[in-house]
Write an enzyme that holds these catalytic residues in place. Structure first.
Site, PDB file in Angstrom:
ATOM      1  N   ASP A 139      23.439 -20.707 -65.129  1.00  0.00           N
ATOM      2  CA  ASP A 139      24.123 -19.428 -64.983  1.00  0.00           C
ATOM      3  C   ASP A 139      25.444 -19.512 -65.729  1.00  0.00           C
ATOM      4  O   ASP A 139      26.086 -20.573 -65.752  1.00  0.00           O
ATOM      5  CB  ASP A 139      24.391 -19.116 -63.507  1.00  0.00           C
ATOM      6  CG  ASP A 139      23.133 -18.770 -62.725  1.00  0.00           C
ATOM      7  OD1 ASP A 139      22.196 -18.221 -63.333  1.00  0.00           O
ATOM      8  OD2 ASP A 139      23.106 -19.029 -61.514  1.00  0.00           O
ATOM      9  N   ASP A 153      18.631 -12.864 -64.513  1.00  0.00           N
ATOM     10  CA  ASP A 153      19.020 -12.125 -63.311  1.00  0.00           C
ATOM     11  C   ASP A 153      19.250 -10.645 -63.617  1.00  0.00           C
ATOM     12  O   ASP A 153      18.887  -9.773 -62.825  1.00  0.00           O
ATOM     13  CB  ASP A 153      20.289 -12.734 -62.705  1.00  0.00           C
ATOM     14  CG  ASP A 153      20.107 -14.193 -62.306  1.00  0.00           C
ATOM     15  OD1 ASP A 153      18.979 -14.580 -61.937  1.00  0.00           O
ATOM     16  OD2 ASP A 153      21.095 -14.944 -62.370  1.00  0.00           O
TER      17      ASP A 153
END
Length: 188
Positions: A139, A153
């Site tokens: 991330d 996401d």
């Protein structure tokens, strides 16, 4: 009501044309491939470019900050990485199964982005450190007061919105329309 030989007169029962189905499947495949390339390419870039420090893109509003997430959204379930990996594998199978019925371009967008997102994070879980099936998701996008996330996401959330809208509109995967939803939309 039916016409001769069982042909339906109800618009929701129409058969999606082969061209429409083919086009929806093409859109689905293009979105999956493009989404996976964007997600995985951006993660490779983030690993190389953000290893030493953060980068501010839009001041404090959008910062690039590298983290490795063994859990799900909001870092929930960090001790259940293998379970999350298995659930993602099942989700990929279900999406692929459902994609066989595609006849709607909007559903192709929804399922295509969903598969790109789930698949992108699944690739991390299967192939990244610390080990297969226990890999941590890369991330790197950070907004204020929000967990760090990635393009997979984003794809999952956009897909969820499209799927919700299509469901409320009464549009089925094959492009047919639920007559109750169609009547409600006409009356509004």
């Amino acid at each position: 009501m039916q016409a001769a030989r069982g042909a339906s007169l109800t618009p929701s029962d129409h058969v999606t044309s082969p061209d429409r189905r083919r086009r929806a499947r093409q859109v689905f495949v293009i979105l999956v491939v493009t989404g996976l390339l964007i997600d995985q390419g951006s993660k490779v870039w983030a690993l190389a470019a953000l290893a030493d420090s953060d980068r501010a893109l839009l001041g404090d509003w959008l910062t690039l900050h590298l983290v490795f997430n063994p859990g799900a959204a909001f870092s929930l379930g960090t001790e259940y990485t293998v379970v999350l990996t298995c659930l993602a594998i099942v989700a990929v199978g279900v999406i692929l199964f459902l994609s066989r019925r595609l006849g709607s371009i909007f559903w192709a967008w929804g399922l295509g982005l969903l598969l790109a997102g789930v698949g992108g994070n699944l690739i991390d879980r299967v192939f990244r450190d610390p080990s297969p099936m226990r890999g941590h998701v890369v991330d790197f996008l950070r907004l204020p007061n929000w967990p760090v996330f990635n393009f997979a996401d984003v794809f999952i959330n956009v897909a969820a919105a499209i799927i919700i809208v299509q469901s409320f509109r009464g549009i089925a995967l094959d492009g047919s329309r639920d007559t109750a939803a169609a009547k409600a939309e006409e009356q509004s």
